[in-house]
Design an enzyme around this catalytic site. Structure first.
Site, PDB file in Angstrom:
ATOM      1  N   GLU A  74       0.791  -1.224   0.000  1.00  0.00           N
ATOM      2  CA  GLU A  74       0.000   0.000   0.000  1.00  0.00           C
ATOM      3  C   GLU A  74       0.832   1.288   0.000  1.00  0.00           C
ATOM      4  O   GLU A  74       0.499   2.248  -0.690  1.00  0.00           O
ATOM      5  CB  GLU A  74      -0.931   0.018   1.230  1.00  0.00           C
ATOM      6  CG  GLU A  74      -2.050  -0.992   1.180  1.00  0.00           C
ATOM      7  CD  GLU A  74      -3.156  -0.586   0.224  1.00  0.00           C
ATOM      8  OE1 GLU A  74      -3.086   0.518  -0.341  1.00  0.00           O
ATOM      9  OE2 GLU A  74      -4.087  -1.387   0.023  1.00  0.00           O
ATOM     10  N   SER A  92     -35.905 -22.891  50.096  1.00  0.00           N
ATOM     11  CA  SER A  92     -35.169 -23.286  51.306  1.00  0.00           C
ATOM     12  C   SER A  92     -33.669 -23.111  51.185  1.00  0.00           C
ATOM     13  O   SER A  92     -32.924 -23.591  52.046  1.00  0.00           O
ATOM     14  CB  SER A  92     -35.480 -24.754  51.644  1.00  0.00           C
ATOM     15  OG  SER A  92     -36.844 -24.923  51.966  1.00  0.00           O
TER      16      SER A  92
END
Length: 778
Positions: free
Chosen positions: A83, A342
């Site tokens: 690039e 419980s």
């Protein structure tokens, strides 16, 4: 004049750069770079860095930000080599590249190479522009701004995190995970070259759709790398021989409800690394889906697994199926307020052990009772009479727990849990006896966190969802009490006779079932993990027959098997929990609860259990009988004569005698030779005890046990006139389990029967005594 004009031109020429620079600074101030204008996307990671869930921006774009240190050097070499080879040498604009691109276009009539630098591409990514001269000038201005404000490495970082990779992907991080299923740091050279070229035409080169095009583009980059001798020829040749192949693109979808929870908690954090074990999370989500078809319609399921050695959350399954709206899949039941049933009982027993109210084999009363307008009964509607503390907890008996709660105090109990982060809420807001049976709401994450006290020497610690979360813990109970309760929950609550106690504690668990079968719970502690399981309907509608033991425990045991197999396969030593020095084995006697010789006539039943700091408390009584000496349990000091009859202390030949009495409410459940009528001698009328009020047994009069009764001819109903004899205080009359009347002492009950068949009549008084009659109405 000519000289002045000439000087003026040179002055303008000299000042122009300065004026241009000032204009640039002004424009830069008025039109700042839009680097932070886009909403940050979020990625939730597992412990190993695997993305579990992603939150895209307002355009559906997903970014996974990485730093330059998190990508291989050969990726950067391929990117810059293809690039922008002069990236670190130009000022954002490469005039030679622009001239070259223009010349190639003029001579060939087509675009051979672009003139844009990486900086210019970043400027275009941050703010797209029109392909016009004005648009190009705008791009140049933004590029110069980038170079002015950011270093080259920062600009390169912006590029690798903003470059398009097809569809909704931006940045090498998102592309690497989506296409390759791994982080950028682990990509190969071939994959690095592919990811370097994809942003050139992300839609046309998508490797999951067009692998041939992607490979051709990759090879083009390899040619460039060879041309400029960036990589050695032998490496390029090896890479060129590899075919382009990627996974079908997929979106990370794991632990969605935890992801949403953390995203809401940290809305501005782009990467959130959790402590979740990705493979375990996959396994348990699959297990939840397998359970889906076994559960009733509209049911959901929640699973929470925590490593109690460091309190890191390893799995978080907030619903049975996130995508199933019919089962409210997007409701996080780990954070929902539900009745815990419980599951709070172990804390109460731990507190009572810690403060010397009981030891593990203290005598408790599983009998019918009435207290503070709340009439609990055991889940199986049966009663066991005298039970030890360990057995009552292991069997989850309700009435012994209510007895303990009444002694310990509901407000005190609730406050202690609140101090370690377990909040309880109820409609009335005032703690009461019903809290111990699920009469208040809690959240699973807080409940499971509090259970860590049983594995961490009594210290309850907060959950850690991220590695950066600090470990915060607070003492909830003593290490001895925590150790004893954990042993009880694992089914090993009594001291062994001829073997030592293992330091590795197997799975211990506690179930919970809320009123109306709305919630089924199982919370477990194994050698390494805390496991929480909830099953029910998120909308709170009941599921008849759903119970913690039947519904939640099988899931808990399956999860425990998965976890223990993983420990075995990883060859990890299991954490130990050795017996603390404060815990010792003791043998006590019922009914007194004290240590007595086995040959002592007051030692009716010998019990072996665990005591904390050698504290051996006497047997607890009910609050209702503590203030009534006649009906109080424990030691009774009397005097008897030579004939064994009871006499006053000052009578001739009186001999002092100590008698251990059972709680009066247990009279119907103990052996005849253990009852008060047998243990307490008859009074000698020649030398009676002055002012003595003798104990009197509670009896129903007006009907006898197993009697058949009939209505008069031509009548469909029958009225029985019933009364009570003996006992103390008010009386509660129950027919077939339902309270039918409350009467004062001596008042008659007029009972009208209309339903034929077998009936059970129960009479209860304030001292806890009962009398039961079974009869048949023909």
């Amino acid at each position: 004049m000519k000289i002045w004009r000439w000087k003026k031109k040179w002055l303008v020429l000299l000042l122009s750069p300065f004026l241009l620079f000032l204009s640039f600074l002004l424009a830069d101030k008025l039109y700042p770079l839009p680097v932070t204008s886009q909403r940050t996307t979020q990625t939730i990671l597992a412990e190993n860095g695997t993305p579990m869930w992603r939150f895209a921006d307002e355009h559906g774009i997903w970014r996974y930000p990485v730093t330059l240190d998190e990508v291989p050097d050969y990726y950067l070499e391929a990117l810059l080599g293809y690039e922008d080879r002069w990236f670190y040498h130009h000022f954002g604009i490469n005039p030679f590249a622009i001239v070259r691109a223009a010349w190639q276009y003029v001579t060939t009539g087509r675009i051979v190479s672009g003139g844009s630098t990486l900086s210019m591409q970043v400027a275009r990514l941050l703010e797209p522009h029109d392909k016009t001269l004005l648009g190009k000038l705008h791009q140049v201005f933004r590029t110069l701004q980038l170079e002015w404000h950011y270093s080259k490495d920062e600009i390169l970082t912006l590029y690798i995190n903003r470059a398009p990779y097809g569809g909704t992907l931006e940045g090498i991080g998102a592309a690497s995970w989506s296409y390759l299923g791994k982080p950028p740091s682990q990509i190969t050279r071939s994959e690095a070259v592919l990811l370097a070229v994809l942003p050139q035409a992300p839609s046309r080169l998508r490797p999951d759709r067009y692998p041939e095009r992607a490979q051709a583009a990759r090879d083009k980059v390899l040619d460039r790398l060879a041309e400029f001798e960036i990589w050695p020829p032998e490496i390029i040749e090896q890479v060129a021989q590899q075919e382009v192949w990627v996974f079908p693109r997929k979106t990370p979808q794991l632990a969605p409800l935890l992801a949403r929870r953390l995203s809401q908690q940290y809305p501005r954090q782009p990467i959130i690394r959790t402590t979740i074990d990705a493979s375990l999370q996959y396994t348990l989500e699959d297990a939840a889906m397998n359970w889906k078809n076994r559960l009733p319609a509209k049911s959901s399921l929640a699973i929470l697994v925590v490593d109690h050695t460091d309190m890191t959350v390893k799995s978080y399954v907030g619903s049975i199926d996130f995508n199933d709206n019919g089962r409210f899949g997007q409701v996080d039941m780990i954070r929902a307020w539900r009745s815990p049933g419980s599951t709070l009982k172990p804390f109460l027993y731990g507190f009572a052990l810690d403060e010397g109210i009981i030891h593990s084999e203290s005598l408790l009363q599983d009998i019918p009772r009435v207290a503070s307008d709340y009439r609990p009964s055991n889940f199986d509607t049966g009663f066991s009479g005298p039970v030890g503390a360990a057995e009552s907890l292991l069997r989850s008996l309700n009435l012994p727990a209510v007895q303990l709660m009444e002694i310990y105090g509901a407000k005190r109990f609730t406050s202690k849990l609140y101090q370690v982060g377990l909040r309880l809420q109820s409609a009335g807001g005032e703690p009461n006896l019903s809290y111990i049976l699920g009469g208040a709401a809690s959240q699973m994450d807080q409940l499971v966190a509090a259970y860590s006290a049983f594995a961490r020497d009594g210290k309850a610690a907060q959950l850690r969802f991220m590695p950066t979360d600090p470990l915060i813990e607070k003492q909830l109970m003593g290490e001895g009490a925590a150790w004893v309760v954990r042993r009880i929950l694992s089914g090993d609550g009594r001291p062994p006779l001829n073997r030592s106690v293992s330091d590795i504690v197997p799975l211990g668990w506690k179930t919970g079932t809320s009123y109306g079968f709305r919630d089924a719970w199982a919370v477990g502690v194994n050698p390494r993990y805390l496991i929480g399981v909830w099953v029910g309907r998120p909308d709170g509608t009941p599921i008849v027959g759903q119970q913690g033991r039947i519904t939640a425990v099988p899931i808990l045991e399956q999860i425990n098997g998965i976890l223990m197999n993983r420990e075995l396969n990883q060859y990890r030593p299991l954490p130990t929990d050795p017996k603390p020095d404060s815990v010792s084995s003791v043998t006590t006697c019922w009914p007194s609860g004290e240590v007595l010789d086995k040959e002592d006539p007051n030692c009716h039943r010998s019990q072996r259990g665990w005591a904390i700091n050698q504290m051996i408390p006497p047997t607890l009584d009910m609050v209702s009988t503590l203030n009534n000496p006649t009906y109080r349990a424990g030691w009774l000091k009397i005097w008897v004569n030579e004939q064994g009859l009871r006499v006053a202390a000052d009578c001739s030949g009186a001999i002092e005698k100590q008698i251990a009495l059972w709680p009066v409410g247990l009279e119907k459940w103990i052996q005849p030779n253990e009852r008060r009528s047998t243990l307490i001698p008859q009074m000698d009328q020649d030398c009676p005890v002055p002012g003595e009020s003798n104990y009197s047994q509670l009896l129903v009069t007006g009907i006898i046990n197993n009697q058949f009764v009939r209505a008069l001819p031509g009548h469909n109903e029958l009225t029985l006139s019933l009364n009570s004899q003996g006992g103390f205080g008010s009386r509660w009359w129950f027919l077939d389990g339902e309270l039918i009347d409350t009467l004062r002492e001596g008042a008659k009950l007029e009972l009208t029967l209309t339903k034929r068949g077998v009936h059970n009549l129960l009479l209860l008084d304030e001292s806890g005594q009962i009398d039961r009659i079974k009869f048949t109405f023909e």
